[in-house]
Write a protein that holds these residues in place. Structure first.
Motif, PDB file in Angstrom:
ATOM      1  N   ASP A 215       0.825  -1.210   0.000  1.00  0.00           N
ATOM      2  CA  ASP A 215       0.000   0.000   0.000  1.00  0.00           C
ATOM      3  C   ASP A 215       0.862   1.264   0.000  1.00  0.00           C
ATOM      4  OD1 ASP A 215      -2.160  -1.663  -0.007  1.00  0.00           O
ATOM      5  OD2 ASP A 215      -2.867  -1.176   2.010  1.00  0.00           O
TER       6      ASP A 215
ATOM      7  N   LYS B 236      -3.823  -0.056   6.450  1.00  0.00           N
ATOM      8  CA  LYS B 236      -4.731  -0.231   7.598  1.00  0.00           C
ATOM      9  C   LYS B 236      -3.942  -0.652   8.825  1.00  0.00           C
ATOM     10  CE  LYS B 236      -7.631  -3.306   6.383  1.00  0.00           C
ATOM     11  NZ  LYS B 236      -7.749  -3.907   5.062  1.00  0.00           N
TER      12      LYS B 236
ATOM     13  N   ARG C 166      -9.600 -12.891  -3.061  1.00  0.00           N
ATOM     14  CA  ARG C 166      -8.608 -11.865  -2.745  1.00  0.00           C
ATOM     15  C   ARG C 166      -8.063 -11.222  -4.026  1.00  0.00           C
ATOM     16  NH1 ARG C 166      -6.030 -11.380   2.073  1.00  0.00           N
ATOM     17  NH2 ARG C 166      -4.008 -11.120   1.094  1.00  0.00           N
TER      18      ARG C 166
ATOM     19  N   ARG D 233     -10.675  -8.756  -5.058  1.00  0.00           N
ATOM     20  CA  ARG D 233     -10.759  -7.635  -4.130  1.00  0.00           C
ATOM     21  C   ARG D 233      -9.538  -6.726  -4.248  1.00  0.00           C
ATOM     22  NH1 ARG D 233      -8.758  -6.776   1.060  1.00  0.00           N
ATOM     23  NH2 ARG D 233      -8.238  -8.957   1.452  1.00  0.00           N
ATOM     24  N   LEU D 234      -8.357  -7.303  -4.240  1.00  0.00           N
ATOM     25  CA  LEU D 234      -7.150  -6.477  -4.264  1.00  0.00           C
ATOM     26  C   LEU D 234      -7.003  -5.737  -5.591  1.00  0.00           C
ATOM     27  CD1 LEU D 234      -4.656  -8.771  -2.317  1.00  0.00           C
ATOM     28  CD2 LEU D 234      -5.734  -6.665  -1.524  1.00  0.00           C
TER      29      LEU D 234
ATOM     30  N   LYS E  65      -9.412  -2.861  -5.315  1.00  0.00           N
ATOM     31  CA  LYS E  65      -9.003  -1.881  -4.308  1.00  0.00           C
ATOM     32  C   LYS E  65      -7.763  -1.102  -4.742  1.00  0.00           C
ATOM     33  CE  LYS E  65      -6.618  -1.847   0.091  1.00  0.00           C
ATOM     34  NZ  LYS E  65      -6.308  -2.460   1.377  1.00  0.00           N
TER      35      LYS E  65
ATOM     36  N   LYS F 281     -14.474  -7.902   4.257  1.00  0.00           N
ATOM     37  CA  LYS F 281     -13.350  -7.083   3.783  1.00  0.00           C
ATOM     38  C   LYS F 281     -13.667  -6.508   2.410  1.00  0.00           C
ATOM     39  CE  LYS F 281      -8.900  -8.366   5.678  1.00  0.00           C
ATOM     40  NZ  LYS F 281      -7.526  -8.712   5.290  1.00  0.00           N
ATOM     41  N   LEU F 282     -14.216  -7.367   1.582  1.00  0.00           N
ATOM     42  CA  LEU F 282     -14.548  -6.955   0.217  1.00  0.00           C
ATOM     43  C   LEU F 282     -15.610  -5.848   0.236  1.00  0.00           C
ATOM     44  CD1 LEU F 282     -15.000  -9.413  -2.711  1.00  0.00           C
ATOM     45  CD2 LEU F 282     -16.685  -7.646  -2.375  1.00  0.00           C
TER      46      LEU F 282
ATOM     47  N   SER G 217     -14.364  -2.434   1.559  1.00  0.00           N
ATOM     48  CA  SER G 217     -13.094  -1.979   0.986  1.00  0.00           C
ATOM     49  C   SER G 217     -13.185  -0.571   0.403  1.00  0.00           C
ATOM     50  CB  SER G 217     -12.655  -2.931  -0.126  1.00  0.00           C
ATOM     51  OG  SER G 217     -13.583  -2.874  -1.200  1.00  0.00           O
TER      52      SER G 217
ATOM     53  N   HIS H 127     -14.589  -0.234  -2.315  1.00  0.00           N
ATOM     54  CA  HIS H 127     -14.700  -0.544  -3.741  1.00  0.00           C
ATOM     55  C   HIS H 127     -15.646  -1.712  -3.950  1.00  0.00           C
ATOM     56  CE1 HIS H 127     -11.177   2.020  -4.548  1.00  0.00           C
ATOM     57  NE2 HIS H 127     -10.799   1.589  -3.372  1.00  0.00           N
TER      58      HIS H 127
ATOM     59  N   CYS I  35     -15.803  -4.453  -6.965  1.00  0.00           N
ATOM     60  CA  CYS I  35     -15.478  -5.840  -6.614  1.00  0.00           C
ATOM     61  C   CYS I  35     -16.588  -6.793  -7.059  1.00  0.00           C
ATOM     62  CB  CYS I  35     -15.319  -5.994  -5.106  1.00  0.00           C
ATOM     63  SG  CYS I  35     -13.747  -5.422  -4.480  1.00  0.00           S
TER      64      CYS I  35
ATOM     65  N   ASP J  95     -19.670   2.514  -0.385  1.00  0.00           N
ATOM     66  CA  ASP J  95     -18.341   2.912  -0.881  1.00  0.00           C
ATOM     67  C   ASP J  95     -18.060   4.376  -0.562  1.00  0.00           C
ATOM     68  OD1 ASP J  95     -17.820   0.408  -1.810  1.00  0.00           O
ATOM     69  OD2 ASP J  95     -18.308   0.832  -3.906  1.00  0.00           O
TER      70      ASP J  95
END
Ligand code: ATP
Ligand code: MG
Length: 450
Positions: free
Chosen positions: A59, A67, A201, A204-205, A208, A242-243, A246, A248, A252, A290
């Motif tokens: 990040d 975070k 993941r 999601r990543l 994000k 988490k998703l 996020s 986003h 996602c 969001d």
């Protein structure tokens, strides 16, 4: 398999990592949190190696505020703990140490070996796999190189040494970050089989971080999506939360659908993403969430899940009413039915479902704009959440906009205005009461303003 065999036979070691100086990556010691710096310094002073690793390094390199900060070290949990005044060994699947520094908790873990290395780590292998290759337990300590290889994506396997300000990079993560590519370490299909959550993941990543999925990373997802079925509900819930939180979530979910992953993840997504009205409602709910996440306002997971499941509840409720059930018991039964189905797959916590029920259960009460009932609803503990939910229903066109405007005005009005606004109880409600009193045909459909 073959690589592992060759490595074993020839005793080959993992390739040497790149050591990238600050001048090439720009990340400075000052960017690391006070707690993580302290944890690294203390470990290094005691003769161990210690790095900031994972999401935080990634990040920071992308200019995103992390975070939390995780530390990886060659010290074992029992060696880490005594170095700090406030430290706890936690975890069953992986034993790691939580070091508390002021108000910060730094997750400090010992380098661990990847699954395929476990056999090679004599005596310490405690790895258990199910018949589909999913890793059930893997508390196997290893070298830093092994630790890097068991991580999911190249950009997540960067180790920052605060003392020298250099980055240790085994898998070309820094180059991938520069190209804005998310790439699985190793063979993607194998890595997804070991842990299907990695597919989630990846989506999601990518959303994000604004990264593109590398072609090979993306390719097997559609085919392997059914493996999501085998992920334990509690883990799925954590990853899903988490998703959704996020910032986003819309992007996602769109990508989950594009990758064909939504079928496996949540039964609810099957329905939502394929129904026009549901889609409008959910799109609005997600956009709102969001926006709140991005502007640092609190988001209630209960509200969000209530929104995601609303159209399931609504459809079930209406179907039951059509079969002649009375409105409120039909709604109660619909809530039970939907939560039962969803919780089988997704371990939505009890506290969450209680709030979801409150939000849903209050919806029919918005129809009553008579004095006592409206006043009472206004004083209910979850009124604000339930009202926000009503607003969403109005915005999506499910209930008349006039409903929401009335309640908005009613909330902020002073006492005399409120009194003037109250309507005499009439129409469907009274009729329903009369009918109920006579115990004739049950009321149908009236509680749901369409
Ligand atoms: P976030 O920004 O959501 O925290 P993250 O990458 O930091 O993203 P964490 O769940 O905090 O996610 O995981 C920390 C690190 O652990 C990751 O960067 C990655 O290196 C590793 N990791 C997490 N989950 C997996 C997994 N399923 N398989 C392999 N490695 C994982
Ligand atoms: Mg993290």
């Amino acid at each position: 398999m073959i690589k592992r065999f060759i490595r074993r036979v020839f005793g080959l070691r993992e390739g040497a990592p790149l050591r990238i100086p600050r001048s090439k990556h720009g990340l400075a010691r000052e960017a690391i949190s006070h707690g993580a710096l302290k944890v690294c310094d203390v470990l290094q002073d005691a003769g161990f190696s210690a790095y900031v690793v994972g999401g935080a390094v990634r990040d920071l390199l992308l200019g995103i505020e992390p975070k939390d900060f995780d530390v990886a070290t060659d010290a074992r949990p029992e060696q880490i703990k005594p170095l700090y005044r406030r430290a706890l060994i936690i975890g069953r699947r992986f034993r790691l140490v939580h070091v508390m520094v002021g108000r910060e908790t730094v997750e400090t873990s010992t380098f661990r070996a990847a699954v395929e290395d476990a056999g090679a780590t004599e005596g310490e292998a405690q790895r258990v796999q199910d018949e589909h290759g999913r890793v059930l337990r893997d508390n196997v300590f290893g070298s830093q190189a092994e630790d890097a290889r068991r991580r999911d994506f190249t950009v997540n396997a960067l180790y920052f040494d605060p003392a020298s300000e250099s980055i240790v990079d085994y898998h070309g993560g820094l180059a991938d970050l520069k190209k804005r590519v998310l790439r699985v370490i190793g063979d993607p299909a194998t890595r997804y089989r070991e842990d299907p959550v990695r597919m989630l993941r990846a989506v999601r990543l990518a959303a994000k971080l604004g990264l593109t999925l590398d072609a090979a990373t993306r390719a097997p997802i559609r085919r392997l999506a059914p493996l999501m079925e085998r992920v334990p509900p509690a883990r799925l819930f954590d990853e899903m939360l988490k998703l959704l939180l996020s910032g986003h979530a819309s992007a996602c979910l769109r990508q989950l659908r594009d990758e064909g992953l939504h079928h496996g993840v949540l039964p609810l997504l099957d329905v939502i993403l394929e129904q026009p009205l549901g889609e409008r409602f959910v799109t609005l709910a997600l956009a709102q969430t969001d926006e709140r996440v991005r502007t640092d306002r609190p988001v209630s997971p209960a509200f969000l899940f209530a929104a995601l499941l609303w159209h399931e509840v609504l459809a079930t409720w209406r179907a039951r009413e059509k079969r002649g059930e009375r409105a409120i018991p039909a709604l109660e039964a619909a809530m039970d039915q939907v939560l039962d189905t969803q919780c089988e797959k997704l371990a939505i916590t009890r506290r969450l479902t209680a709030t979801m029920r409150e939000i849903w259960g209050m919806q029919p009460r918005f129809e009553h704009r008579s004095s006592i009932r409206a006043q009472r609803l206004l004083e209910a503990p979850r009124f604000r959440m339930a009202y926000d939910f009503l607003a969403l229903r109005a915005a999506s066109g499910e209930v008349p906009a006039e409903f929401e405007t009335w309640w908005r005005a009613f909330q902020s009005a002073d006492a005399p205005t409120r009194k003037a606004m109250l309507m005499p109880e009439s129409g469907p409600t009274q009729k329903r009461r009369r009918r109920r009193r006579k115990k004739t045909a049950p009321a149908g459909g009236t509680a749901t303003p369409a």
